[in-house]
Design a protein around this motif. Sequence first.
Motif, PDB file in Angstrom:
ATOM      1  N   THR A  67     -12.565   6.793  -5.294  1.00 58.28           N
ATOM      2  CA  THR A  67     -12.885   5.357  -5.318  1.00 58.28           C
ATOM      3  C   THR A  67     -13.810   5.056  -4.145  1.00 58.28           C
ATOM      4  N   ASP A  84      -9.342  -4.115   2.062  1.00 56.78           N
ATOM      5  CA  ASP A  84      -8.993  -4.442   0.676  1.00 56.78           C
ATOM      6  C   ASP A  84      -8.849  -5.935   0.468  1.00 56.78           C
ATOM      7  N   SER A 110      -5.691  -7.341  -9.746  1.00 60.50           N
ATOM      8  CA  SER A 110      -5.594  -6.631  -8.462  1.00 60.50           C
ATOM      9  C   SER A 110      -4.282  -5.881  -8.294  1.00 60.50           C
ATOM     10  N   TYR A 144      -4.702  -2.175  -8.115  1.00 63.02           N
ATOM     11  CA  TYR A 144      -5.329  -1.572  -6.938  1.00 63.02           C
ATOM     12  C   TYR A 144      -4.319  -1.232  -5.836  1.00 63.02           C
ATOM     13  N   HIS A 154      -4.489   1.645  -3.309  1.00 63.38           N
ATOM     14  CA  HIS A 154      -5.408   1.636  -2.175  1.00 63.38           C
ATOM     15  C   HIS A 154      -4.754   1.160  -0.881  1.00 63.38           C
TER      16      HIS A 154
END
Length: 422
Positions: A195, A345, A359, A362, A365
């Motif tokens: 990513t 982030d 989101s 995600y 992350h």
Amino acid sequence: MKNKFIHFFKLVFPSTFTELAVFLFFITCYGVLGSYIAVHYRIIFDSRIPWDAYFSFDNKSILMTGGSFERHPLSYYFFNWIREFALFISGGKTDATFRLTLAWLSNIVISLNMIQVFKYLKNIIRLPLYYCLFILLFFGMFSTNIILSFTPENFTYTLFLLTLYNYYSAVKLRKETKIPALALSLAGITIGGLTITNFVKVFIPVLFEKNLFKNWRNLGNAALRVLIATVCYVLLYLNRIDFKYEAVFSKTNQQYEKFSNVESMPTWDMILSFFFGGNILFPGFIISDKHNMKGFNFKGLYMELYTSPLSYIFVCLMMALMIWSYCKNFKNKWVQVITLSFLFDIVIHCVMRFGLHTSYIYGGHFVFVYPLLTGWLFYAYRSSPKTLYVLTLTFSVLLMYLTANNVFRMSEFFDFLNSYYQ
């Protein structure tokens, strides 16, 4: 060289009986869940469904292509290995054995991720064992870990690599040694290759190396290491797209426009329900009609905004505890490293609004930040029994609600599987 390999294996895998016990516990729990889903349902991989079968994950697309090159520059190569290995085990068929192999690869990676968090809590923060296990159990119930434990996706492997690198760099900072150029390059290629937005995070620990800004030689050495890692990454990225760099900018702009313009939900609610909440505490689910653009219709499952006041209270309390931990440990360089990584982030998803409406996917992350900041909060009050008691009681209540909510939501997930993916 032999010592380096031994050190690497001790870094990545369980190296004590306690770590082995923790690993076996999570690999069993996640393994039972993933194995059951892989054997009885086709949702992990269905050749007819390219994306969005559940929670906007792109299982088939990622496995077959590695994902879009502008967001996942080098994952094409990585997932070629994953796919070919799974096909080798299944005899070339995309059947239950194929799905089971993919689920177990994800299970192993997420269980190893739990080990990295445990190592950090035990070896960097140096919490007593019972606090380490308590925080790890809390982290293990997060929605991100539950879903990624059987999902073959970029986020699954990104979560492990980011947690591993955070532990590795924390060890280097504790020993007051530099992160070698080779390690920076490998981290940049693997983490940034899966990513692209995570590439910058690789260099955050370098900013906190001893005497970095007090000595021009140290600063120059750090700049050289960053430059080497960046050049290696860029050259591999450009080679992947045949050096047609113009496509990167056009595709990136298209992706930003596509995933940043959602007006149907309030921004503040998406931030709470999806970005800060959905990665930990499952919201409710909604079912949507989807198609693969080739005539096949299927059902997709998405998360919706929270509807219970208790869910908002849970998320706000978690945010308050994390802010408390950051403020209490403001002068702590390890806390600054993980907070800066998290802030990156927050800017991308909450400020720039990229993918804010989804989101929750995600979480790979940044979700590891929560148990680490929790650990530092407990550490800050190690000499204050009353405060430790209050913190333990607070997180115990949060754990009970988290467990009850996520178990209930997973039962709804199985209802969805039984209805549409048997």
